[in-house]
Design a protein around this motif. Structure first.
Motif, PDB file in Angstrom:
ATOM      1  N   ASP A 167       0.839  -1.200   0.000  1.00 23.65           N
ATOM      2  CA  ASP A 167       0.000   0.000   0.000  1.00 23.65           C
ATOM      3  C   ASP A 167       0.878   1.255   0.000  1.00 23.65           C
ATOM      4  O   ASP A 167       2.082   1.199   0.285  1.00 23.65           O
ATOM      5  CB  ASP A 167      -0.910  -0.013   1.227  1.00 23.65           C
ATOM      6  CG  ASP A 167      -2.165   0.824   1.049  1.00 23.65           C
ATOM      7  OD1 ASP A 167      -2.409   1.316  -0.071  1.00 23.65           O
ATOM      8  OD2 ASP A 167      -2.914   0.989   2.042  1.00 23.65           O
ATOM      9  N   VAL A 168       0.261   2.384  -0.318  1.00 26.95           N
ATOM     10  CA  VAL A 168       1.020   3.620  -0.466  1.00 26.95           C
ATOM     11  C   VAL A 168       0.670   4.627   0.627  1.00 26.95           C
ATOM     12  O   VAL A 168      -0.315   4.478   1.350  1.00 26.95           O
ATOM     13  CB  VAL A 168       0.774   4.252  -1.855  1.00 26.95           C
ATOM     14  CG1 VAL A 168       1.300   3.329  -2.946  1.00 26.95           C
ATOM     15  CG2 VAL A 168      -0.706   4.568  -2.076  1.00 26.95           C
ATOM     16  N   ASP A 169       1.499   5.649   0.721  1.00 29.73           N
ATOM     17  CA  ASP A 169       1.308   6.708   1.696  1.00 29.73           C
ATOM     18  C   ASP A 169       0.135   7.604   1.288  1.00 29.73           C
ATOM     19  O   ASP A 169      -0.002   7.958   0.112  1.00 29.73           O
ATOM     20  CB  ASP A 169       2.597   7.544   1.790  1.00 29.73           C
ATOM     21  CG  ASP A 169       2.494   8.660   2.793  1.00 29.73           C
ATOM     22  OD1 ASP A 169       2.740   8.420   3.985  1.00 29.73           O
ATOM     23  OD2 ASP A 169       2.166   9.798   2.378  1.00 29.73           O
ATOM     24  N   LYS A 170      -0.688   7.995   2.227  1.00 25.51           N
ATOM     25  CA  LYS A 170      -1.909   8.741   1.914  1.00 25.51           C
ATOM     26  C   LYS A 170      -1.622  10.164   1.435  1.00 25.51           C
ATOM     27  O   LYS A 170      -2.463  10.780   0.770  1.00 25.51           O
ATOM     28  CB  LYS A 170      -2.836   8.786   3.124  1.00 25.51           C
ATOM     29  CG  LYS A 170      -2.310   9.550   4.322  1.00 25.51           C
ATOM     30  CD  LYS A 170      -3.289   9.515   5.477  1.00 25.51           C
ATOM     31  CE  LYS A 170      -2.757  10.259   6.702  1.00 25.51           C
ATOM     32  NZ  LYS A 170      -2.568  11.707   6.428  1.00 25.51           N
ATOM     33  N   PHE A 175       1.273   9.413  -2.059  1.00 20.32           N
ATOM     34  CA  PHE A 175       0.824   8.358  -2.973  1.00 20.32           C
ATOM     35  C   PHE A 175       1.960   7.407  -3.363  1.00 20.32           C
ATOM     36  O   PHE A 175       1.773   6.537  -4.223  1.00 20.32           O
ATOM     37  CB  PHE A 175       0.197   8.926  -4.263  1.00 20.32           C
ATOM     38  CG  PHE A 175      -0.919   9.914  -4.057  1.00 20.32           C
ATOM     39  CD1 PHE A 175      -1.528  10.080  -2.827  1.00 20.32           C
ATOM     40  CD2 PHE A 175      -1.363  10.688  -5.117  1.00 20.32           C
ATOM     41  CE1 PHE A 175      -2.563  10.996  -2.647  1.00 20.32           C
ATOM     42  CE2 PHE A 175      -2.396  11.607  -4.953  1.00 20.32           C
ATOM     43  CZ  PHE A 175      -2.993  11.756  -3.720  1.00 20.32           C
ATOM     44  N   ASN A 176       3.125   7.574  -2.774  1.00 19.77           N
ATOM     45  CA  ASN A 176       4.252   6.680  -3.032  1.00 19.77           C
ATOM     46  C   ASN A 176       4.292   5.561  -1.998  1.00 19.77           C
ATOM     47  O   ASN A 176       3.616   5.617  -0.977  1.00 19.77           O
ATOM     48  CB  ASN A 176       5.566   7.467  -3.016  1.00 19.77           C
ATOM     49  CG  ASN A 176       5.767   8.270  -4.285  1.00 19.77           C
ATOM     50  OD1 ASN A 176       5.390   7.842  -5.370  1.00 19.77           O
ATOM     51  ND2 ASN A 176       6.369   9.453  -4.164  1.00 19.77           N
ATOM     52  N   ILE A 177       5.112   4.556  -2.242  1.00 25.28           N
ATOM     53  CA  ILE A 177       5.144   3.346  -1.417  1.00 25.28           C
ATOM     54  C   ILE A 177       5.305   3.699   0.063  1.00 25.28           C
ATOM     55  O   ILE A 177       6.133   4.539   0.439  1.00 25.28           O
ATOM     56  CB  ILE A 177       6.252   2.384  -1.893  1.00 25.28           C
ATOM     57  CG1 ILE A 177       6.054   0.987  -1.302  1.00 25.28           C
ATOM     58  CG2 ILE A 177       7.645   2.938  -1.616  1.00 25.28           C
ATOM     59  CD1 ILE A 177       6.892  -0.086  -1.987  1.00 25.28           C
ATOM     60  N   PRO A 224       9.531  12.107  -6.273  1.00 25.91           N
ATOM     61  CA  PRO A 224      10.371  10.980  -5.846  1.00 25.91           C
ATOM     62  C   PRO A 224       9.791  10.269  -4.631  1.00 25.91           C
ATOM     63  O   PRO A 224       9.207  10.908  -3.740  1.00 25.91           O
ATOM     64  CB  PRO A 224      11.712  11.641  -5.510  1.00 25.91           C
ATOM     65  CG  PRO A 224      11.725  12.897  -6.327  1.00 25.91           C
ATOM     66  CD  PRO A 224      10.286  13.371  -6.352  1.00 25.91           C
ATOM     67  N   ALA A 225       9.941   8.959  -4.609  1.00 23.72           N
ATOM     68  CA  ALA A 225       9.549   8.171  -3.442  1.00 23.72           C
ATOM     69  C   ALA A 225      10.482   8.498  -2.275  1.00 23.72           C
ATOM     70  O   ALA A 225      11.469   9.232  -2.427  1.00 23.72           O
ATOM     71  CB  ALA A 225       9.607   6.683  -3.778  1.00 23.72           C
ATOM     72  N   VAL A 259       8.288   3.610  -6.851  1.00 24.25           N
ATOM     73  CA  VAL A 259       7.892   4.389  -8.032  1.00 24.25           C
ATOM     74  C   VAL A 259       7.822   5.867  -7.664  1.00 24.25           C
ATOM     75  O   VAL A 259       7.263   6.231  -6.624  1.00 24.25           O
ATOM     76  CB  VAL A 259       6.522   3.922  -8.560  1.00 24.25           C
ATOM     77  CG1 VAL A 259       6.056   4.794  -9.721  1.00 24.25           C
ATOM     78  CG2 VAL A 259       6.599   2.462  -8.998  1.00 24.25           C
ATOM     79  N   ASP A 260       8.388   6.716  -8.503  1.00 23.52           N
ATOM     80  CA  ASP A 260       8.303   8.169  -8.317  1.00 23.52           C
ATOM     81  C   ASP A 260       6.996   8.640  -8.967  1.00 23.52           C
ATOM     82  O   ASP A 260       6.984   9.154 -10.087  1.00 23.52           O
ATOM     83  CB  ASP A 260       9.499   8.865  -8.967  1.00 23.52           C
ATOM     84  CG  ASP A 260      10.826   8.429  -8.371  1.00 23.52           C
ATOM     85  OD1 ASP A 260      10.838   7.945  -7.224  1.00 23.52           O
ATOM     86  OD2 ASP A 260      11.858   8.580  -9.059  1.00 23.52           O
ATOM     87  N   LEU A 261       5.903   8.471  -8.243  1.00 27.19           N
ATOM     88  CA  LEU A 261       4.586   8.646  -8.850  1.00 27.19           C
ATOM     89  C   LEU A 261       4.249  10.109  -9.116  1.00 27.19           C
ATOM     90  O   LEU A 261       4.467  10.981  -8.269  1.00 27.19           O
ATOM     91  CB  LEU A 261       3.516   8.027  -7.954  1.00 27.19           C
ATOM     92  CG  LEU A 261       2.189   7.762  -8.657  1.00 27.19           C
ATOM     93  CD1 LEU A 261       2.308   6.577  -9.612  1.00 27.19           C
ATOM     94  CD2 LEU A 261       1.075   7.493  -7.654  1.00 27.19           C
TER      95      LEU A 261
END
Length: 375
Positions: A102-105, A108-110, A142-143, A136-138
Motif C-alpha cells: 500500500d502507499v502513503d496517503k 501516494f508513493n510506497i 520521488p519516493a 515508483v516516483d509517482l
C-alpha cells in the motif's frame, strides 16, 4: 485545451526538432550513432551518475534489470499497489512474484512502514526469497528513497527506482534516476521528458552492470553483435527519437521543470482547502508528470470529471483499478484490507491538465470550474 500539450512544445521548438530529424534522415544512420551517444552522456551528466543506457521503452528498461539481476521464479519483488501495471508486470514476466504494498496517503508513493512489514511477512512465510524493491516516483514526486535504502540495506535487497514519471524530480538536490542500485525512466510522449514514440533509459554507477545491460539490450552481444555470449533481447532507442530528446532535454533543463512547478503553485493557491492538493515534502522537487487532486468520494470525483468535460477540460483517472485487483495477478491471494489507501485513491484521485506550456488563464479557468462544482 490539452491535458499534456505536446503541440505547443513542438511549435516552440519546431525549427530545432525538424532540423535534428532531417539531419538523421540525411545521414541515414537510423540505429545508434552520435545522437544516441550524445543523449546518453547528457542524461548521465544531468542525473549525475556514471552510466545511462538507453533502450526501447521504460518497461524494457526495468525488464533488462530483472534479467541482469537474474530475478526468477521463487523470488519476491516489492512493488507499490498504486501505480501503472508494468511495474508489476516485469516481475511476473520473469517468473518472480510481485508483492504489492500500500502507499502513503499524502505522497501516494510506497509506504515504507508497510513495506518493511511486507518484507518480514514474506521472510516468515518462507516460501519466497525477497530480492528487490521497486519504489515508483509517482506523478513526478520521488519516493522516500532515503528510508527505502535503509530498509534495503537492512534486508540485503536491491533497489530499482522506477522513475518513469519522475525524471527531473529531486530530494535535497539529488536527482531522480540516481537512487537505488539502478534506476529507469520512460520517454513515452506524455512523460516529463518524452519523445515522439517509445523510449526508455537505465541509470547506474555500476560499471559491471552497465556493461551487462549494454550486452543484454542487443541480443546478448559480446565483442560485436555477431558475437553472442548470452541470451538477450532487441531493445534499442532509435536515432530519430534520440535526436528529438536531445532538443527536448535542453528545453527541459532551461525552463520546463521550473514552468510546471510554477503551474503547481498557482493550482495549489487556488484549490488548497477546497480539494486535497499534492503534498510535496520539504526538500523534495516534483517534475509533475501529473497534477493530481483528491476528492471526498468516487461520486464527487466522477461528477467533477464530467463537469470539467462539459467545459472542454480534459482530466484523467490514475488508476481505475489497483494492482492487486488486476486480472493478470488473480493467482495471488490478497486481503483487500491491506490496501486501504490505494483503494481510496482509485476512487477519489483525479489528475488535471499539467504541462510547461499552460498559462495562468487556463489554470484559473480550471480552478473556477472546480470551485463552482464543490464536490
Amino acid at each position: 485545451m490539452e491535458f499534456r500539450d505536446l503541440k505547443s512544445q513542438y511549435n516552440k521548438y519546431k525549427i530545432e526538432i525538424d532540423s535534428a530529424i532531417q539531419e538523421v534522415i540525411n545521414n541515414a544512420n537510423f540505429i545508434g550513432g552520435k545522437e544516441v551517444n550524445t543523449l546518453e552522456r547528457r542524461l548521465a551528466e544531468y542525473v549525475d551518475v556514471k552510466h545511462c543506457i538507453t533502450c526501447a521503452n521504460g518497461t524494457e528498461a526495468m525488464t533488462l534489470l530483472m534479467m541482469a539481476w537474474d530475478i526468477k521464479e521463487g523470488d519476491a519483488v516489492f512493488v507499490p499497489d498504486f501505480t501503472f501495471f508494468s511495474t508489476g508486470e516485469i516481475v511476473s514476466f520473469r517468473g518472480a512474484t510481485p508483492i504489492f504494498v500500500d502507499v502513503d496517503k499524502d505522497t501516494f508513493n510506497i509506504d515504507t512502514v508497510k513495506l518493511e512489514k511486507s518484507i518480514n511477512k514474506v521472510i516468515n512465510e518462507g516460501k519466497l526469497t525477497p530480492k528487490v524493491i521497486i519504489p515508483v516516483d509517482l506523478f513526478g514526486l520521488p519516493a522516500d528513497h532515503i528510508q527505502v535504502e535503509k530498509i534495503a540495506n537492512k534486508y540485503n535487497l536491491k533497489v530499482l527506482e522506477d522513475a518513469a514519471q519522475g525524471f527531473g524530480g529531486s530530494i535535497n538536490g539529488r536527482k531522480a534516476c540516481s537512487f537505488g542500485n539502478a534506476a529507469t525512466t520512460s520517454f513515452f510522449p506524455a512523460k516529463p521528458l518524452g519523445c515522439y514514440g517509445d523510449g526508455g533509459a537505465i541509470f547506474t554507477d555500476n560499471d559491471e552492470l552497465a556493461n551487462l545491460l549494454n550486452s543484454l539490450k542487443v541480443h546478448g552481444k559480446g565483442e560485436n553483435k555477431y558475437d553472442n555470449v548470452r541470451i538477450g533481447v532487441n531493445s534499442r532507442l532509435d536515432t530519430i527519437q534520440a535526436t528529438i530528446l536531445n532538443v527536448k532535454l535542453t528545453a527541459f533543463i532551461e525552463h520546463e521543470l521550473d514552468d510546471v512547478n510554477r503551474i503547481c503553485i498557482l493550482y495549489t493557491k487556488n484549490l488548497k482547502g477546497i480539494v486535497e492538493t499534492p503534498v510535496i515534502p520539504e526538500g523534495y522537487v516534483s517534475s509533475f508528470a501529473q497534477y493530481t487532486i483528491k476528492l471526498k468520494s468516487k461520486e464527487g470525483r466522477d461528477a467533477l470529471q464530467a463537469k470539467l468535460k462539459e467545459n472542454g477540460i480534459p482530466s484523467m483517472v490514475y488508476y481505475v483499478k489497483p494492482m492487486h485487483e488486476q486480472g493478470a495477478f488473480a493467482e495471488y491471494n490478497h486481503d483487500d484490507s491491506d490496501f486501504e489507501v490505494t483503494n481510496e485513491l482509485c476512487d477519489t484521485a483525479l489528475s488535471l491538465p499539467m504541462h510547461p506550456y499552460m498559462n495562468s488563464r487556463d489554470v484559473n479557468f480550471i480552478c473556477k470550474i472546480v470551485l463552482k462544482s464543490n464536490y
